[in-house]
Write an enzyme that holds these catalytic residues in place. Structure first.
Site, PDB file in Angstrom:
ATOM      1  N   ASP A   1       3.440 -31.654  -4.974  1.00 49.23           N
ATOM      2  CA  ASP A   1       3.061 -30.775  -3.874  1.00 49.23           C
ATOM      3  C   ASP A   1       2.180 -29.636  -4.377  1.00 49.23           C
ATOM      4  O   ASP A   1       2.370 -29.138  -5.491  1.00 49.23           O
ATOM      5  CB  ASP A   1       4.331 -30.207  -3.231  1.00 49.23           C
ATOM      6  CG  ASP A   1       4.079 -29.662  -1.840  1.00 49.23           C
ATOM      7  OD1 ASP A   1       2.973 -29.851  -1.310  1.00 49.23           O
ATOM      8  OD2 ASP A   1       4.996 -29.036  -1.279  1.00 49.23           O
TER       9      ASP A   1
ATOM     10  N   ASN B   1       2.388 -38.136   6.486  1.00 47.52           N
ATOM     11  CA  ASN B   1       1.077 -37.636   6.065  1.00 47.52           C
ATOM     12  C   ASN B   1      -0.076 -38.149   6.926  1.00 47.52           C
ATOM     13  O   ASN B   1      -1.195 -37.622   6.853  1.00 47.52           O
ATOM     14  CB  ASN B   1       0.801 -37.997   4.597  1.00 47.52           C
ATOM     15  CG  ASN B   1       1.592 -37.152   3.621  1.00 47.52           C
ATOM     16  OD1 ASN B   1       1.834 -37.551   2.487  1.00 47.52           O
ATOM     17  ND2 ASN B   1       2.005 -35.967   4.059  1.00 47.52           N
TER      18      ASN B   1
END
Length: 256
Positions: A36, A84
């Site tokens: 991330d 996503n």
């Protein structure tokens, strides 16, 4: 501050951050990583988000080499979640090209180092060029017996668990499985990760403290290690610190 909140112990001596040798005791056999911070890395530098994803590939390259050198048996990287797809179209298209770019460049070294590539996720719904890249890498490394490099691609844990339950239900209906046979072991055998051991250590970068629908079943007894470091900046020092902290912890699995 984050390190204290999450119980992320600092190793007692700076020497502890030296390279970890595979012959050492208590090396995590399966490390799972939520990579991330690519977008924030780019934003801090006034760059488009895709620049962060591009730099994140270099961090993947470092991570694979470090894990392999340390004696890790399985490295799972959360590359793209089922959620996503909500991102901007141009960013999603760029992300879908990354497996092709990464694997085309790294496949010779992965083969040389005896690394086996596999993918966990709903790859059938990915673009054809992405499917071709990951299938080619999996096929060409299928005979390798070293570290397993597992990409969680188009993966969502809740969906994985639901599909596993549906499959078991059908088997119960057909008489292939008895209702009384349903237990943790049976469900685990129907997950996408059936052939893998559960992760021992979860690493998440960028300061976020959540699982984001990642391996919810498999991480039940994993040790968690969170860091504020953005994924593109994650380096050998960070990796060594995470493993050193893991080595200091005692895993009781509910016991004493």
């Amino acid at each position: 501050m984050l390190n204290k909140l999450m119980g992320k112990e600092k190793p007692a001596e700076e020497d502890d951050l030296n390279e970890i040798k595979p012959e050492e005791e208590n090396i995590p056999k399966h490390i799972a990583v939520i990579m991330d911070g690519n977008g924030r890395w780019a934003k801090k530098r006034g760059l488009p988000r895709v620049a962060g994803h591009r730099e994140g590939m270099n961090a993947i390259r470092r991570m694979v080499r470090l894990a392999d050198r340390t004696g890790v048996e399985v490295l799972t990287l959360y590359a793209f979640s089922t959620e996503n797809w909500k991102r901007p179209k141009t960013e999603v298209e760029f992300l879908m090209r990354l497996p092709e770019r990464f694997l085309n460049a790294e496949l010779p070294e992965l083969i040389e180092k005896n690394v086996r590539v596999r993918v966990t996720g709903e790859i059938e719904t990915l673009p054809e060029y992405t499917q071709r890249a990951v299938k080619k890498a999996a096929e060409e490394t299928s005979g390798n017996t070293g570290m397993i490099l597992n990409f969680a691609l188009n993966y969502g844990s809740r969906s994985e668990i639901i599909e596993s339950v549906k499959t078991i239900y059908k088997k119960v209906e057909s008489g292939e499985v008895a209702f009384t046979e349903i237990d943790e072991g049976l469900l685990s055998k129907h997950l996408m990760t059936a052939e893998l051991r559960d992760p021992d250590l979860l690493i998440r970068t960028s300061g976020e403290i959540r699982l984001s629908n990642f391996m919810l079943w498999q991480l039940a007894y994993a040790e968690f290690w969170f860091t504020d470091v953005l994924w593109p900046d994650f380096d050998e020092k960070d990796f060594n610190e995470a493993v050193r902290v893991y080595q200091q912890r005692q895993r009781r699995y509910g016991g004493v």
